[in-house]
Design a protein around this motif. Sequence first.
Motif, PDB file in Angstrom:
ATOM      1  N   ILE A  17       0.837  -1.201   0.000  1.00 22.24           N
ATOM      2  CA  ILE A  17       0.000   0.000   0.000  1.00 22.24           C
ATOM      3  C   ILE A  17       0.873   1.254   0.000  1.00 22.24           C
ATOM      4  N   LEU A  21       0.934   4.279  -2.712  1.00 22.99           N
ATOM      5  CA  LEU A  21       0.666   5.662  -2.329  1.00 22.99           C
ATOM      6  C   LEU A  21       1.837   6.587  -2.675  1.00 22.99           C
ATOM      7  N   LEU A  24       1.532   8.297  -6.061  1.00 24.39           N
ATOM      8  CA  LEU A  24       0.387   9.142  -6.366  1.00 24.39           C
ATOM      9  C   LEU A  24       0.766  10.619  -6.281  1.00 24.39           C
ATOM     10  N   SER A  28      -3.941  13.725  -5.116  1.00 26.87           N
ATOM     11  CA  SER A  28      -4.597  12.449  -4.823  1.00 26.87           C
ATOM     12  C   SER A  28      -4.384  12.048  -3.368  1.00 26.87           C
ATOM     13  N   LEU A  29      -3.174  12.251  -2.857  1.00 22.31           N
ATOM     14  CA  LEU A  29      -2.899  11.884  -1.466  1.00 22.31           C
ATOM     15  C   LEU A  29      -3.765  12.676  -0.492  1.00 22.31           C
ATOM     16  N   PHE A  32      -7.110  11.074  -0.621  1.00 20.14           N
ATOM     17  CA  PHE A  32      -7.167   9.714  -0.106  1.00 20.14           C
ATOM     18  C   PHE A  32      -6.944   9.629   1.408  1.00 20.14           C
ATOM     19  N   LYS A  33      -6.569  10.739   2.036  1.00 17.75           N
ATOM     20  CA  LYS A  33      -6.442  10.719   3.495  1.00 17.75           C
ATOM     21  C   LYS A  33      -7.785  10.460   4.176  1.00 17.75           C
ATOM     22  N   TRP A  39      -5.079   4.810   6.061  1.00 17.42           N
ATOM     23  CA  TRP A  39      -4.466   5.629   5.026  1.00 17.42           C
ATOM     24  C   TRP A  39      -4.166   7.031   5.548  1.00 17.42           C
ATOM     25  N   ILE A  43      -0.370   8.468   5.291  1.00 15.72           N
ATOM     26  CA  ILE A  43      -0.059   9.656   4.503  1.00 15.72           C
ATOM     27  C   ILE A  43       0.411  10.804   5.395  1.00 15.72           C
ATOM     28  N   HIS A  52       7.904  10.374  -0.184  1.00  7.75           N
ATOM     29  CA  HIS A  52       7.116  10.807  -1.333  1.00  7.75           C
ATOM     30  C   HIS A  52       7.784  11.962  -2.068  1.00  7.75           C
TER      31      HIS A  52
END
Length: 364
Positions: A17, A21, A24, A28-29, A32-33, A39, A43, A52
């Motif tokens: 995962i 992530l 991305l 998007s991050l 997606f939080k 997630w 993140i 990242h």
Amino acid sequence: MEKKTTKLCLYLPTELIIQILLRLTVKSLIRFKSVCKTWFTLISDPNFANSHFQFPATHTRKILSLSSTTPPQIQSIDFEENLVSNFSAPLNLFKFNISNFPLQIKGSCRGFLFLCNSWKFYLWNPSTGFYKQIPLSNSCYSRYLYGFGYDGSRDDYVVVLMGYNTNVVYHTSRFEFFSLRDNKWKQIKGSHLSYKNALPNANRDIGGTILNSAIHWLAFRCDFMVDGIVAFDLMERKLLEMCLPDEIDIVPNDCGLWVSGEFLSLWAMRRHHIVDIWVMKEYKVSSSWIKTHVFPINATPYFSPIYSTKNGDIVGIDDGIGLMKYNGKGQLLGQCSFCDDPSESQVVIYTESVLSLPGDIEQV
């Protein structure tokens, strides 16, 4: 007879995962939080954010335009994709609702903007909406050169000030820096030199250009009566001096530092709207300056380069109210406007990130 149905539970290891992530985009991050607590935790982890940021393909370099309205508003322009014709696509808009006074952008580094007015300093990540207020320095001068950068050897963010007075012929500058890790201001040792902004008609305190873990300014050294480049090494915490190209004895009114690709660069506009661009091919070696571009800017009376794209095109500020893109031969490729009054807006190069700072506060 009823058939029994079996629910198939899909399982992905946490390590997998994380690897997904990491690839991305920042946008998007942020979205997606809210998927789940797991997630959100992943993140939000500082180690994940640092990892990242090491994937350059996942975050975009953009130009941000800051208005002087209250509260300040920032427009985001993706010039790599959109600045190919008269720009008409909608701009992303960020709002900074904390300050009741106009702000100025004095630096950008790793997704953070250094914002200031006469009363407060802020470090703000527009992508996440988190900010941190830092204390003001005790120094009191009529003008300043500003800087903001990152010291990777200490995992430390640093704000730099050079204060000087304009109402005296000979003066001593004061260099000092604020370390977020130490949470205090320190004066730079051996900084009792006589510097001031080299740009004679600068109407505002300027921010420095960051490259190779150092912040650079065009400066005039009053004791030697000479223009040059002064730099602050963020890791060594000391000052450096560099010479300008031999062709430039005196810094012209329309002149500035910027980063072209991986090189420290200098632009200067001379008569008949011709822009000259020099590049320092070997960092800190004054003899390595070479002139890379000489081209006319016929579409506007003023052009200040701020960024070179992946294919070598040059993006710059058009008279303080818009952006223009030229190829290496000076041919206009595209343009867009971001304000009506050049005195009401500033621009800066910004790299998206989900990084955070110690003691961050979420913007309301």
